[in-house]
Design an enzyme around this catalytic site. Structure first.
Site, short mmCIF file in Angstrom:
data_model
loop_
_atom_site.label_atom_id
_atom_site.label_comp_id
_atom_site.label_asym_id
_atom_site.label_seq_id
_atom_site.Cartn_x
_atom_site.Cartn_y
_atom_site.Cartn_z
CE1 TYR A 142 -3.71 -2.77 0.55
CE2 TYR A 142 -4.62 -0.47 1.14
CZ TYR A 142 -4.74 -1.83 0.64
OH TYR A 142 -5.67 -2.45 0.47
CE LYS A 187 1.41 -17.91 -2.31
NZ LYS A 187 0.41 -18.85 -2.42
CG ASP A 219 -2.38 -20.16 -1.06
OD1 ASP A 219 -1.75 -20.27 -0.14
OD2 ASP A 219 -1.90 -20.87 -1.96
CG ASP A 243 -8.12 -4.64 1.77
OD1 ASP A 243 -8.89 -4.09 2.22
OD2 ASP A 243 -8.28 -4.66 0.62
CG ASP A 247 -13.68 -6.71 2.86
OD1 ASP A 247 -13.47 -5.82 3.60
OD2 ASP A 247 -14.22 -6.32 1.44
C1 IPM Z 1 -10.49 -1.03 3.99
C2 IPM Z 1 -10.71 -0.60 2.79
C3 IPM Z 1 -9.32 0.63 2.40
C4 IPM Z 1 -8.24 -0.38 2.29
C5 IPM Z 1 -9.57 1.22 0.95
C6 IPM Z 1 -10.96 2.01 1.04
C7 IPM Z 1 -8.40 2.21 0.79
O1 IPM Z 1 -10.93 -1.55 1.80
O2 IPM Z 1 -10.19 -0.28 4.80
O3 IPM Z 1 -10.30 -2.40 4.07
O4 IPM Z 1 -7.80 -1.03 1.27
O5 IPM Z 1 -7.52 -0.23 3.16
MG MG Z 2 -10.88 -3.49 2.57
#
Ligand code: IPM
Ligand code: MG
Length: 352
Positions: A142, A187, A219, A243, A247
Site C-alpha cells: 500500500y 506467502k 491462499d 485487507d 473482508d
Molecule cells: C479498508 C478499505 C481500504 C483499504 C480502501 C478503501 C483504501 O478497503 O479499509 O479495508 O484497502 O485499506
Molecule cells: Mg478493505
C-alpha cells in the site's frame, strides 16, 4: 474525565451512522459521568467538495490534537473519476500513515440471533465464530514505491523488521487476552517479505510461550476461513492480505453492518470506524445499520480510554436490542421488528 474526540463523518451514510454513535456516547457519558467533547472535521469526498483535496492539513491536526478519532466512511461514485492522488480513499491512507496507526483490529463474530445470515449456515461453524484479524496498516504494498514504465506498471511490497515486529507483538498481546491462539498469515513460499515476517514471528513468539502459533500461507488461510472458521482466534498478517482476509472473515458473519474496527499506534490514540463502506445508494434515507459504528465507539472506550465497563454497557445494549428483535433492513428476517437508523440508535440507547 474529559475526552476529546475528532469526528470524521465522511461521505454517503457516514453522517447518518456517526450521528447515532455520538448520541450513544453522550448517553454513556451521562450515565458514567464522562465528558465526551466532539470536534467535527472533514476528510474524503466531503473535503474534496469543500477544499478540493481529500485530506486537508487542518483535518490531520484536529485528529492529532484529539484523544481518538471516530470515522464514518469515505468515498462514493461522485468522486470516482478524480485522478488517483486526489481520490477520497487517499484520506484514509493518509490518516493511517500520518497518525501512525500501524495496527488494525478487525473483529468478526456471529451473534447467535443472526446466525441464519451466515452464508455457510451452522454447518461449518458448530462452535460459533469470534475472530480478531490484526492487519498491518501502514506498510507493505500500500505504501511502497509504485509507478509506470513505458509499457508497464509496478507496486513494491517492502517491510522492515521493526515494522513487522511492532504489529506482531500487538497481535500476541491480543491473543493472550483471548483464547491464546495466533495464526500468522503470509506467502513465505514466494515472497521475501513473508520469509522475513516468519522469522520475526518466531523471534517474538519466544516472549509469548503461552500463545500457540501457527504459520499459514494466505491462499490456504482464505480456504480455511470458509472450511472451518472456528479454528481461528487471532490472525495477524500484512497490509494487503489483511485487507482481503478481513473482508472474507466479516462476510462469514453475514452482517458486515455489525462490525467495528480500531486502528492503533504506539500509545492509546486510535481511529475507530465501521468495516463497511459509505453505501451512497442508501445515504440520508434512515436505512443504514448504525451498529458497526456504535460498536466502533465502544472499541474506542475500551482501547483508547480504558473505560471497560462503559464499553461493556454499549456492547450489552447492542446485544439486548438484537435479542429483543430490533433489526435494520440489512439484518431483517420475518418476525422481527424492522427499524430505521435513528430508531435502532434510540433502541440501543434505551438499554444503556
Ligand atoms: C479498508 C478499505 C481500504 C483499504 C480502501 C478503501 C483504501 O478497503 O479499509 O479495508 O484497502 O485499506
Ligand atoms: Mg478493505
Amino acid at each position: 474525565m474529559k475526552y476529546n474526540i475528532a469526528l470524521v463523518k465522511g461521505d454517503g451514510i457516514g453522517p447518518d451512522i456517526v450521528s447515532e454513535a455520538v448520541k450513544v456516547l453522550e448517553k454513556t457519558g451521562g450515565k458514567f459521568s464522562h465528558d465526551f467533547v466532539f470536534t467535527e472535521t472533514l476528510a474524503g469526498g466531503a473535503a474534496i467538495d469543500e477544499f478540493g483535496i481529500p485530506l486537508p492539513e487542518d483535518t490531520v491536526n484536529t485528529c492529532l490534537s484529539s484523544d481518538a478519532v471516530l470515522l464514518g466512511a469515505v468515498g462514493g461514485p461522485r468522486w470516482d473519476n478524480i485522478e488517483s492522488a486526489r481520490r477520497p480513499e487517499k484520506a484514509l491512507l493518509g490518516l493511517r500513515s500520518k497518525l501512525g496507526l500501524f495496527t488494525n483490529l478487525r473483529p468478526a463474530l456471529i451473534y447467535p440471533e443472526l446466525s441464519d445470515a451466515c452464508p455457510l449456515k451452522n454447518r461449518a461453524i458448530p462452535n460459533g465464530l469470534d475472530i480478531l484479524v490484526v492487519r498491518e496498516l501502514t506498510g507493505g504494498i500500500y505504501f511502497g514505491k509504485r509507478g509506470r514504465t513505458e509499457d508497464g506498471a509496478y507496486d513494491t511490497m517492502s517491510y522492515s523488521k521493526a515494522e513487522i515486529e511492532r504489529v506482531v507483538r500487538k497481535a500476541f498481546e491480543f491473543a493472550r487476552m483471548r483464547r491464546r491462539r495466533l495464526h500468522s498469515v503470509d506467502k513465505a513460499n514466494v515472497l521475501e517479505t513473508s520469509r522475513l515476517w516468519r522469522e520475526v514471528v518466531a523471534e517474538v513468539s519466544k516472549d509469548f510461550p503461552d500463545v500457540e502459533v501457527e504459520n499459514l500461507y494466505v491462499d490456504n488461510a482464505a480456504m480455511q476461513l470458509v472450511v472451518n472458521p472456528s479454528q481461528f482466534d487471532v490472525i495477524v498478517t500484512e497490509n494487503m492480505f489483511g485487507d482481503i482476509l478481513s473482508d472474507e472473515a466479516s462476510m462469514i458473519t453475514g452482517s458486515i453492518g455489525m462490525l467495528g474496527s480500531a486502528s492503533m499506534g504506539i500509545g492509546s490514540f486510535g481511529m475507530y470506524e465501521p468495516i463497511h463502506g459509505s453505501a451512497p445508494d442508501i445515504a440520508g434515507k434512515d436505512i443504514a445499520n448504525p451498529i458497526a459504528t456504535i460498536l466502533s465507539a465502544s472499541m474506542m472506550l475500551r482501547y483508547s480510554f480504558d473505560l471497560q465497563k462503559e464499553a461493556d454497557a454499549i456492547e450489552n445494549a447492542v446485544k439486548s436490542a438484537i435479542h429483543d428483535g430490533y433489526r435494520t433492513k440489512d439484518i431483517y428476517t420475518e418476525g422481527t421488528k424492522l427499524v430505521g437508523t435513528k430508531a435502532m440508535g434510540e433502541a440501543i440507547r434505551s438499554y444503556i
